[in-house]
Design a protein around this motif. Structure first.
Motif, PDB file in Angstrom:
ATOM      1  N   ARG A   1       0.741  -1.147   0.088  1.00 35.14           N
ATOM      2  CA  ARG A   1       0.069  -0.088   0.155  1.00 35.14           C
ATOM      3  C   ARG A   1       0.781   1.310   0.132  1.00 35.14           C
ATOM      4  O   ARG A   1       0.864   2.130  -0.625  1.00 35.14           O
ATOM      5  N   ASP A   2       1.855   1.109   0.865  1.00 33.93           N
ATOM      6  CA  ASP A   2       2.728   2.390   0.764  1.00 33.93           C
ATOM      7  C   ASP A   2       3.754   2.491  -0.401  1.00 33.93           C
ATOM      8  O   ASP A   2       3.812   3.842  -0.773  1.00 33.93           O
TER       9      ASP A   2
ATOM     10  N   ARG B   1       1.438   4.072  -3.234  1.00 34.11           N
ATOM     11  CA  ARG B   1       1.313   5.447  -3.093  1.00 34.11           C
ATOM     12  C   ARG B   1       2.647   6.258  -2.926  1.00 34.11           C
ATOM     13  O   ARG B   1       2.628   7.415  -2.816  1.00 34.11           O
TER      14      ARG B   1
ATOM     15  N   THR C   1       4.998   6.325  -0.569  1.00 32.87           N
ATOM     16  CA  THR C   1       5.528   6.956   0.434  1.00 32.87           C
ATOM     17  C   THR C   1       6.325   5.822   1.347  1.00 32.87           C
ATOM     18  O   THR C   1       6.545   6.296   2.679  1.00 32.87           O
TER      19      THR C   1
ATOM     20  N   ASN D   1      -5.672  -0.775  -3.291  1.00 31.31           N
ATOM     21  CA  ASN D   1      -4.716   0.070  -4.264  1.00 31.31           C
ATOM     22  C   ASN D   1      -5.445   0.425  -5.489  1.00 31.31           C
ATOM     23  O   ASN D   1      -4.588   1.098  -6.365  1.00 31.31           O
TER      24      ASN D   1
ATOM     25  N   ALA E   1      -5.664   4.131  -6.215  1.00 29.35           N
ATOM     26  CA  ALA E   1      -4.376   5.044  -6.183  1.00 29.35           C
ATOM     27  C   ALA E   1      -3.749   4.663  -7.250  1.00 29.35           C
ATOM     28  O   ALA E   1      -3.095   5.388  -7.807  1.00 29.35           O
TER      29      ALA E   1
ATOM     30  N   ARG F   1      -5.545   7.020  -9.946  1.00 28.31           N
ATOM     31  CA  ARG F   1      -5.334   8.406  -9.406  1.00 28.31           C
ATOM     32  C   ARG F   1      -3.829   8.887  -9.978  1.00 28.31           C
ATOM     33  O   ARG F   1      -3.778   9.900 -10.208  1.00 28.31           O
ATOM     34  N   ASN F   2      -2.834   8.064  -9.496  1.00 32.67           N
ATOM     35  CA  ASN F   2      -1.144   8.128  -9.825  1.00 32.67           C
ATOM     36  C   ASN F   2      -1.168   8.060 -11.294  1.00 32.67           C
ATOM     37  O   ASN F   2      -0.090   8.937 -11.743  1.00 32.67           O
TER      38      ASN F   2
END
Length: 567
Positions: free
Chosen positions: A152-153, A156, A158, A214, A217, A220-221
């Motif tokens: 997940r990180d 994203r 991060t 996910n 994301a 979106r990304n």
């Protein structure tokens, strides 16, 4: 799931977990953690439960069909192309074209979903990182939940990791590999997540939690055509691909995204599946981005499929490479099939790891990798796998030099000569010696891998190779085969037959060698004796178990300190 309750030791049903917000019918048996709760949300668990309830009976039927096929093979039948799907194999049809983001896959790296590994693999320079919940992961509760947090990180952007021992912080580079995720196979349960009182299919937990958290994301990304992407393991028949296709379609409908947004590569790593490649691609044609030569599991599957055929004994595992006729035929047919259908044909794993204290041995190992990858790219593969970042420059150099300047070889390297691959080519018995050293190496590697797996490591460096569950399975089933048929060893063991008495002595001697190699302190603190019992029992069992990890899973679920007190 129907049937899974018989595979793992599940205590009587009781609501054990305080803290997780579970929907009706869902029970979490793993320990509570606030970070884990951010993955195990009520809505995410409801999504997994909906998949389980919708597809459990289909999975159960597919597993019953596997058992029926095994009975046929044990009675003397051979895998074969299905006459009923002959029109499909000869018809002209294409899968959906690979999205632009996946046009170039010439080097892919694989590894477990451990946090530092995820960062290093995404930064490695490979085109793709396959994050593995299957053969490279010991599926204890901590590994699974932290793996989902890590991914997940990573999605994203991060994710970071502070290595306190080195006082170094790891973060993602600006350019990273495309992320694929490999869930577990259909046969593996998840005993920590019970739905309606039964263990859940591990693959639906892995897929469901990752997709739920996910998919938005990704869009979106990165936009449409950038994921999520998956690798699908251990299939034996196209009916199993149909289930995955239906799972993908259900997930896309839930998310309100276009059909075909999810893309997947199927590993052809069982002998029955090589006779079903067209059918598998057809079932997944809107979601497919190709097939992969999962060659280590394929060797394991050859022994398992022919366990009742004494005329099909394998030589030492180190001799069963792509030079063997049945392996080369498998690769050629996979390439031709994929390119005919407009998708990638991915090559096999380079399992070597850098030998840092011996430059000459390291260069010799790299040369073996280069030769293997040269064979793959010249045969027509569009990309290949590496187990370690240190191999990527050498592999990329070979593929860059022979790809003709394009991102892949889908349309430029059709293997029409593979049209002549027949069933007997795919079934030819591999040639070579069976030696005492082969028996010893199988035993030594198998015990050490199981010991690592029991303590939470599913990807283990041993003797300058990265071993995972697939290579451990080869060691196990080959020992079992040699014992069952009391094969006569060649070379130094001339005239010696593999009996239970001989194997017992080999186990004792190899345990002594392992203790010398790892040191008394590490040996005493590890789970080598427990692993030895499991591995030896599997090798000497009257009936060959389908998977080593199913037996070992009971130990990490019921007895592992991270899980036992919470079940």
């Amino acid at each position: 799931m129907v049937g899974f309750e018989n595979l793992v030791e599940v205590p009587p049903m009781r609501k054990t977990t305080v803290g997780y917000d579970c929907p009706e019918g869902v029970d979490i048996r793993g320990r509570y953690d606030a970070e884990f709760a951010s993955i195990l949300t009520r809505d995410a668990l409801q999504f997994v439960a909906s998949l389980q309830r919708q597809f459990a009976s289909h999975i159960s039927y597919a597993m019953d069909c596997r058992k029926e096929a095994k009975l046929r093979y044990n009675r003397g039948a051979l895998p074969a192309f299905d006459p009923a799907t002959n029109p499909l194999r000869h018809a002209d049809w294409l899968c959906a074209p690979p999205p632009p983001a996946l046009a170039d896959r010439r080097v892919e790296i694989t590894g477990p979903v451990e946090r530092k590994m995820v960062i290093n693999a995404l930064n490695s320079g490979a085109k793709v990182f396959m994050a593995d919940f299957e053969d490279a992961l010991a599926p204890n509760w901590e590994n699974l939940m932290r793996g989902h947090i890590n991914l997940r990180d990573a999605v994203r952007g991060t994710i970071s990791y502070h290595d306190k021992a080195r006082n170094r912080v790891y973060k993602l580079n600006e350019q990273t590999a495309k992320l694929f995720v490999r869930p577990r196979g259909w046969h593996l349960p998840e005993a920590h997540v019970l739905i309606d009182g039964r263990p859940t299919a591990g693959c639906l937990v892995d897929f469901g939690l990752y997709f739920f958290h996910n998919w938005s994301a990704f869009r979106r990304n990165q936009g449409q055509g950038f994921g999520p992407f998956f690798y699908l393991p251990k299939m034996e028949h196209s009916r199993e691909a149909r289930i995955w296709n239906n799972v993908f379609t259900a997930a896309e409908k839930m998310a309100g995204i276009e059909n075909g947004s999810i893309r997947a590569t199927v590993l052809i790593e069982t002998l029955p599946a090589v006779f079903q490649m067209d059918e598998i691609l057809y079932e997944l044609r809107e979601h497919s981005v190709g097939l992969n030569c999962g060659r280590w599991d394929y060797i394991f599957s050859y022994v398992k499929t022919f366990q009742a055929h004494p005329d099909r004994l394998l030589p030492d595992r180190v001799l069963v490479g792509m030079g063997q006729h049945f392996m080369r035929s498998y690769s050629d047919l996979l390439i031709r099939t994929c390119h005919r259908r407009g998708v990638h044909a991915m090559g096999g794993m380079a399992a070597q790891i850098p030998i840092r204290d011996d430059p000459s041995a390291n260069e010799a190992a790299l040369e073996l990798v280069r030769k293997d990858k040269l064979r793959e790219v010249l045969a027509g593969h569009d990309g290949t796998w590496a187990a370690h970042p240190g191999l990527i420059p050498a592999i990329a150099e070979v593929f860059d030099a022979h790809m003709g300047g394009g991102p892949n070889q889908i349309y430029s390297a059709k293997r029409e000569d593979a049209a002549g691959v027949q069933a007997e080519d795919l079934l030819q018995t591999p040639r070579g010696v069976r030696s005492m050293e082969g028996l010893r190496l199988n035993t030594r590697v198998g015990i050490q891998y199981v010991a690592a797996w029991l303590t939470g490591s599913g990807s283990v460096p041993l003797y300058n190779l990265m071993e995972d569950a697939a290579t451990a399975e080869i060691s196990r089933v080959q020992n079992w085969q040699w014992l069952k048929y009391e094969v006569e060893l060649d070379g130094d063991g001339l005239g010696v037959r593999v009996t239970a008495e001989l194997f017992g002595r080999v186990v004792e001697e190899e345990m002594e060698r392992i203790e010398r190699e790892v040191g008394k302190e590490r040996f005493s603190k590890g789970m080598y004796r427990e692993a030895c019992k499991i591995f030896a029992r599997q090798c000497t069992a009257p009936t060959l178990d389908d998977f080593l990890t199913l037996d070992a899973y009971n130990h990490i679920v019921v007895h592992h300190p991270l899980a036992s007190s919470r079940l």
